[in-house]
Scaffold this motif. Structure first.
Motif, mmCIF file in Angstrom:
data_model
loop_
_atom_site.group_PDB
_atom_site.id
_atom_site.type_symbol
_atom_site.label_atom_id
_atom_site.label_comp_id
_atom_site.label_asym_id
_atom_site.label_seq_id
_atom_site.Cartn_x
_atom_site.Cartn_y
_atom_site.Cartn_z
ATOM 1 N N THR A 93 -1.956 1.832 -1.343
ATOM 2 C CA THR A 93 -2.703 1.860 -0.089
ATOM 3 C C THR A 93 -2.880 3.305 0.354
ATOM 4 O OG1 THR A 93 -1.747 -0.265 0.557
ATOM 5 C CG2 THR A 93 -2.791 1.032 2.291
ATOM 6 N N PHE A 94 -4.111 3.678 0.646
ATOM 7 C CA PHE A 94 -4.428 5.037 1.047
ATOM 8 C C PHE A 94 -4.913 5.075 2.497
ATOM 9 C CE2 PHE A 94 -4.645 5.189 -3.496
ATOM 10 C CZ PHE A 94 -4.255 6.472 -3.848
ATOM 11 N N PHE A 95 -4.541 6.132 3.188
ATOM 12 C CA PHE A 95 -5.101 6.426 4.500
ATOM 13 C C PHE A 95 -6.335 7.276 4.254
ATOM 14 C CE2 PHE A 95 -5.276 9.523 8.103
ATOM 15 C CZ PHE A 95 -5.641 8.625 9.106
ATOM 16 N N CYS A 96 -7.493 6.738 4.615
ATOM 17 C CA CYS A 96 -8.764 7.400 4.314
ATOM 18 C C CYS A 96 -9.465 7.824 5.596
ATOM 19 C CB CYS A 96 -9.679 6.482 3.516
ATOM 20 S SG CYS A 96 -8.950 5.905 1.960
ATOM 21 N N VAL A 97 -10.041 9.005 5.553
ATOM 22 C CA VAL A 97 -10.805 9.538 6.685
ATOM 23 C C VAL A 97 -12.206 9.845 6.185
ATOM 24 C CG1 VAL A 97 -10.990 11.347 8.413
ATOM 25 C CG2 VAL A 97 -8.730 10.528 7.713
ATOM 26 N N VAL B 148 -5.404 9.993 1.451
ATOM 27 C CA VAL B 148 -4.009 10.425 1.446
ATOM 28 C C VAL B 148 -3.101 9.227 1.173
ATOM 29 C CG1 VAL B 148 -2.202 11.599 2.746
ATOM 30 C CG2 VAL B 148 -4.601 12.180 3.161
ATOM 31 N N HIS B 149 -2.155 9.441 0.258
ATOM 32 C CA HIS B 149 -1.147 8.412 0.022
ATOM 33 C C HIS B 149 0.189 8.902 0.553
ATOM 34 C CE1 HIS B 149 1.828 5.952 -2.218
ATOM 35 N NE2 HIS B 149 0.953 4.997 -1.959
ATOM 36 N N PHE B 150 0.760 8.129 1.452
ATOM 37 C CA PHE B 150 2.061 8.441 2.034
ATOM 38 C C PHE B 150 3.138 7.598 1.370
ATOM 39 C CE2 PHE B 150 -0.924 9.339 5.488
ATOM 40 C CZ PHE B 150 -0.503 10.586 5.921
ATOM 41 N N ILE C 10 -14.444 7.833 10.956
ATOM 42 C CA ILE C 10 -13.883 6.493 10.816
ATOM 43 C C ILE C 10 -12.744 6.555 9.803
ATOM 44 C CG2 ILE C 10 -14.309 4.114 10.088
ATOM 45 C CD1 ILE C 10 -17.148 4.387 11.018
ATOM 46 N N ALA C 11 -11.655 5.879 10.099
ATOM 47 C CA ALA C 11 -10.520 5.846 9.193
ATOM 48 C C ALA C 11 -10.336 4.439 8.647
ATOM 49 C CB ALA C 11 -9.249 6.307 9.897
ATOM 50 N N SER C 12 -9.558 4.320 7.596
ATOM 51 C CA SER C 12 -9.325 3.003 7.011
ATOM 52 C C SER C 12 -8.067 3.032 6.150
ATOM 53 C CB SER C 12 -10.519 2.572 6.150
ATOM 54 O OG SER C 12 -10.685 3.455 5.056
ATOM 55 N N PHE C 13 -7.528 1.834 5.920
ATOM 56 C CA PHE C 13 -6.509 1.643 4.898
ATOM 57 C C PHE C 13 -7.243 1.080 3.689
ATOM 58 C CE2 PHE C 13 -3.654 0.758 8.712
ATOM 59 C CZ PHE C 13 -3.190 2.069 8.755
ATOM 60 N N ASN C 14 -7.359 1.891 2.666
ATOM 61 C CA ASN C 14 -8.105 1.491 1.479
ATOM 62 C C ASN C 14 -7.125 1.148 0.361
ATOM 63 O OD1 ASN C 14 -10.341 0.985 -0.128
ATOM 64 N ND2 ASN C 14 -10.408 3.088 -0.899
ATOM 65 N N ILE C 15 -7.174 -0.078 -0.116
ATOM 66 C CA ILE C 15 -6.229 -0.565 -1.110
ATOM 67 C C ILE C 15 -6.873 -0.522 -2.495
ATOM 68 C CG2 ILE C 15 -4.817 -2.523 -1.832
ATOM 69 C CD1 ILE C 15 -4.712 -3.357 1.113
ATOM 70 N N ALA D 5 -1.899 14.902 9.608
ATOM 71 C CA ALA D 5 -0.545 15.195 10.094
ATOM 72 C C ALA D 5 -0.184 14.313 11.274
ATOM 73 C CB ALA D 5 -0.429 16.666 10.480
ATOM 74 N N CYS D 6 -1.148 14.045 12.141
ATOM 75 C CA CYS D 6 -0.897 13.193 13.298
ATOM 76 C C CYS D 6 -0.585 11.767 12.856
ATOM 77 C CB CYS D 6 -2.106 13.220 14.230
ATOM 78 S SG CYS D 6 -1.842 12.409 15.815
ATOM 79 N N PHE D 7 -1.318 11.280 11.840
ATOM 80 C CA PHE D 7 -1.021 9.933 11.350
ATOM 81 C C PHE D 7 0.333 9.905 10.639
ATOM 82 C CE2 PHE D 7 -1.062 6.495 8.268
ATOM 83 C CZ PHE D 7 -1.384 5.426 9.082
ATOM 84 N N GLN D 8 0.676 10.969 9.945
ATOM 85 C CA GLN D 8 1.981 11.047 9.301
ATOM 86 C C GLN D 8 3.098 10.929 10.332
ATOM 87 O OE1 GLN D 8 2.761 14.746 7.265
ATOM 88 N NE2 GLN D 8 4.628 13.998 6.301
#
Length: 471
Positions: A195-199, A123-125, A170-175, A215-218
């Motif tokens: 930068t993407f929020f990855c799950v 997801v890209h925010f 596991i989550a990550s910030f993937n650039i 949605a919770c991370f948003q």
């Protein structure tokens, strides 16, 4: 595959059919509009009825569109069926039908709702890049004017991995870096880091669960930026395929996407980097405890152009519910209260006992003013002084205005706030709730004070708010 963007309109023309009846295929067009939502308009209807469609809701509809691409529509219902004119001795035409589509997936054909489970989400925010603040570009570029050369150095940063409080996830910030395609003639080059929020999950995760995680991370990102934060793109990897599919849905878009500078952020990732996994884990715990409260809190950020008394009521409700869900307690010990109530009831005549008992049954419950007072007490005076001059007046304004806009009694109108004063009061409530959320996340007192001090200039307008409506 085209680059998806939930802020842009898109359409697909093709044939559409139900998984249970692939032979009945209707020609039509699927359109996505970030403000109007998704609509499917087809010639005919899936019930094969000219006059009365027999079914108004479908779990799944599959489309085969241009380029031999499959699209899966999920949660679809009929909203408009064209008129049919019956003419004697004449053939009846087939009307167009329009369906509302809540969700759809591009480049996949999923036949059953149970198969809507995925192993990965990217997801890209909007403003996620600025919030994370990690760049692979060197801060300075090498200019050699004599040799007429310019050198730009870049190294792709490693992903930032962290655990979420869910087993196997596991989550990550993937650039990532978007590079230009090569061509014979080039006069400009654009390198775009995202930068993407990855799950990632070790097993299949239902779509609804993944949506809740995102949605919770948003909501967390909204807290940290103190701005409306929107989803730009959402891709999923299905369990049966190694390729990603684009996920479209109504994402609370805005016509005013404000790009924040790094120094404009309320809380930066670098500010909480060392304790980020623990802070985020407590945030997800808070989401589990009071998802509805956080929805009321963050929704105000998503639509700040408009204001009404309902926005004030929502924020007041969020403040009261936050206290009742986390710190709920009685005024005095229950055993002491029961003995007191018993003595009072026994002191009155028989015909009044039931009346007194009913009237005093809830008297051990904290009032709105008492709940707000306790939440005020959990915040540092150094923070409160930034946006509240008089605590007692602040509590009175909330109580009187909440009572009036809930019941609209003539007697209560004398003490209410309205217009810009009510909007300012709503913003003060939001700041008080923000402070209490940071306390719950276990940020240090020093850190919370520093966060508010760094942005106190943004809240100067609240100090100038008038109290002329209060007698």
């Amino acid at each position: 595959m085209e680059k998806m963007n939930l802020r842009e309109k898109i359409s697909f023309k093709g044939e559409w059919f139900l998984p249970s009846n692939e032979q009945l295929r209707l020609v039509g067009e699927l359109t996505y509009d970030p403000f109007q939502g998704s609509r499917l308009e087809v010639h005919g209807n899936f019930s094969n009825s000219v006059i009365f469609p027999s079914c108004e809701k479908y779990d799944i509809i599959i489309g085969l569109v241009e380029g031999s691409r499959y699209i899966t529509l999920y949660d679809v219902f009929l909203i408009n069926s064209g008129n049919v004119s019956l003419v004697k001795n004449a053939e009846t035409s087939i009307p167009n039908c329009i369906y509302c589509v809540n969700y759809f997936f591009v480049d996949c054909a999923i036949e059953k709702v149970e198969e809507l489970s995925f192993t990965q989400a990217n997801v890209h925010f909007h403003n996620l890049d600025e919030w994370v603040g990690i760049s692979g570009f060197r801060k300075t570029y090498d200019y050699d004017l004599d040799k007429k050369k310019v050198a730009v150095q870049y190294k792709l940063p490693k992903p930032v991995k962290f655990n979420l409080p869910y087993e196997g996830i596991i989550a990550s910030f993937n650039i990532t870096l978007e590079c230009p395609s090569t061509c014979i003639f080039t006069k400009n080059i654009s390198l775009n880091q995202r930068t993407f929020f990855c799950v990632d999950s070790s097993s299949n995760v239902p779509l609804k669960s993944l949506q809740n995680i995102v949605a919770c991370f948003q909501q967390f990102l909204i807290l940290c930026t103190y701005q409306g934060t929107y989803i730009d793109s959402f891709t999923l990897r299905h369990k049966s395929s190694n390729k990603f599919v684009s996920f479209y849905f109504n994402s609370f878009p805005s016509d005013n996407y404000k790009t924040l500078l790094f120094y404009d952020l309320f809380i930066r990732y670098s500010d909480i980097r060392l304790n980020f996994p623990k802070i985020l884990s407590r945030w997800y715990d808070l989401c589990d405890k009071m998802g509805g409260v956080l929805w009321l809190y963050t929704t105000r950020f998503l639509d700040e152009k408009h204001f009404s008394a309902n926005d004030f009521l929502n924020m007041a409700q969020a403040l009261e519910s936050f206290h009742s869900l986390l710190y709920n307690h009685s005024r005095e010990d229950e055993s002491v209260f029961k003995n007191r109530l018993k003595r009072i009831i026994n002191s009155v005549s028989g015909e009044d006992k039931d009346y007194i008992k009913d009237r005093l049954a809830q008297s051990n419950t904290l009032t709105l003013s008492e709940r707000i007072g306790e939440l005020v007490g959990k915040c540092s005076p150094d923070v409160l002084s930034i946006f509240i001059d008089d605590v007692d007046l602040f509590i009175k304004q909330i109580r009187d205005s909440r009572n009036y806009y809930t019941h609209y009694t003539k007697s209560g109108k004398k003490h209410i706030l309205y217009g810009v004063d009510l909007a300012y009061l709503t913003d003060k409530i939001r700041l008080l709730l923000t402070c209490n959320i940071l306390v719950y996340l276990k940020l240090s007192k020093k850190s919370i004070i520093q966060i508010f001090e760094n942005k106190k200039h943004q809240f100067e307008y609240l100090k100038k708010a008038t109290s002329s409506a209060i007698s």
